[in-house]
Design a protein around this motif. Structure first.
Motif, PDB file in Angstrom:
ATOM      1  N   LEU A 153       0.863  -1.172   0.000  1.00  0.00           N
ATOM      2  CA  LEU A 153       0.000   0.000   0.000  1.00  0.00           C
ATOM      3  C   LEU A 153       0.903   1.226   0.000  1.00  0.00           C
ATOM      4  O   LEU A 153       1.734   1.382   0.894  1.00  0.00           O
ATOM      5  N   ILE A 154       0.752   2.056  -1.027  1.00  0.00           N
ATOM      6  CA  ILE A 154       1.609   3.234  -1.162  1.00  0.00           C
ATOM      7  C   ILE A 154       0.781   4.495  -0.951  1.00  0.00           C
ATOM      8  O   ILE A 154      -0.250   4.677  -1.592  1.00  0.00           O
ATOM      9  N   ASP A 155       1.251   5.364  -0.068  1.00  0.00           N
ATOM     10  CA  ASP A 155       0.643   6.668   0.178  1.00  0.00           C
ATOM     11  C   ASP A 155       1.596   7.715  -0.382  1.00  0.00           C
ATOM     12  O   ASP A 155       2.517   8.153   0.302  1.00  0.00           O
ATOM     13  N   GLY A 156       1.397   8.065  -1.658  1.00  0.00           N
ATOM     14  CA  GLY A 156       2.280   9.028  -2.316  1.00  0.00           C
ATOM     15  C   GLY A 156       2.372  10.366  -1.608  1.00  0.00           C
ATOM     16  O   GLY A 156       3.466  10.827  -1.271  1.00  0.00           O
ATOM     17  N   PRO A 157       1.228  11.027  -1.348  1.00  0.00           N
ATOM     18  CA  PRO A 157       1.299  12.326  -0.675  1.00  0.00           C
ATOM     19  C   PRO A 157       1.941  12.237   0.716  1.00  0.00           C
ATOM     20  O   PRO A 157       2.633  13.146   1.146  1.00  0.00           O
ATOM     21  N   GLY A 158       1.715  11.122   1.403  1.00  0.00           N
ATOM     22  CA  GLY A 158       2.281  10.948   2.739  1.00  0.00           C
ATOM     23  C   GLY A 158       3.713  10.460   2.724  1.00  0.00           C
ATOM     24  O   GLY A 158       4.352  10.332   3.762  1.00  0.00           O
ATOM     25  N   LYS A 159       4.218  10.145   1.525  1.00  0.00           N
ATOM     26  CA  LYS A 159       5.593   9.654   1.356  1.00  0.00           C
ATOM     27  C   LYS A 159       5.897   8.466   2.261  1.00  0.00           C
ATOM     28  O   LYS A 159       6.923   8.403   2.926  1.00  0.00           O
ATOM     29  N   THR A 160       4.982   7.504   2.262  1.00  0.00           N
ATOM     30  CA  THR A 160       5.181   6.305   3.064  1.00  0.00           C
ATOM     31  C   THR A 160       4.527   5.119   2.366  1.00  0.00           C
ATOM     32  O   THR A 160       3.751   5.284   1.427  1.00  0.00           O
ATOM     33  N   PHE A 161       4.872   3.930   2.817  1.00  0.00           N
ATOM     34  CA  PHE A 161       4.238   2.732   2.286  1.00  0.00           C
ATOM     35  C   PHE A 161       4.178   1.669   3.365  1.00  0.00           C
ATOM     36  O   PHE A 161       4.903   1.718   4.357  1.00  0.00           O
ATOM     37  N   TRP A 162       3.276   0.715   3.166  1.00  0.00           N
ATOM     38  CA  TRP A 162       3.113  -0.393   4.086  1.00  0.00           C
ATOM     39  C   TRP A 162       3.263  -1.694   3.311  1.00  0.00           C
ATOM     40  O   TRP A 162       2.811  -1.802   2.174  1.00  0.00           O
TER      41      TRP A 162
END
Length: 105
Positions: free
Chosen positions: A86-95
């Motif tokens: 799961l990639i959160d582009g705006p949050g600059k994080t991934f799980w």
């Protein structure tokens, strides 16, 4: 890696995973051949290695990887396809979530 951290970047466009040369030297790994890779700089050949005791989130992975000219590693699809990503582009994080219950311990 001998108490040092290695920066890895997530690369969903890379079919394989790569590490800089010092990683293979620190692990005393010998090349098993060569491979051709295509990147932004064009086509290049590099040594290929077998990583047989790599752990990510406690899960053991066995895979081929190659030497990169970069100062960081690239985590490619040969590893990522083993996880739900799961990639959160705006949050600059991934799980990452592994589907297997066996952690290879």
């Amino acid at each position: 890696l001998d108490g040092n951290r290695l920066t890895m970047k997530l690369d969903t466009g890379a079919t394989g995973t790569s590490f800089p040369k010092p990683v293979f030297e620190a692990l005393n790994l010998e090349p098993i051949g060569t491979t051709s890779s295509r990147g932004l700089g064009g086509l290049y050949k590099s040594p290929k290695y077998m990583m047989d005791d790599f752990r990510l989130l406690g899960y053991r992975a066995i895979f081929e990887c190659h030497q990169s000219q970069l100062e960081h590693g690239l985590l490619g699809m040969n590893i990522l396809k083993q996880f739900v990503v799961l990639i959160d582009g705006p949050g600059k994080t991934f799980w990452l979530h592994h589907r297997e219950l066996d952690r290879g311990e």
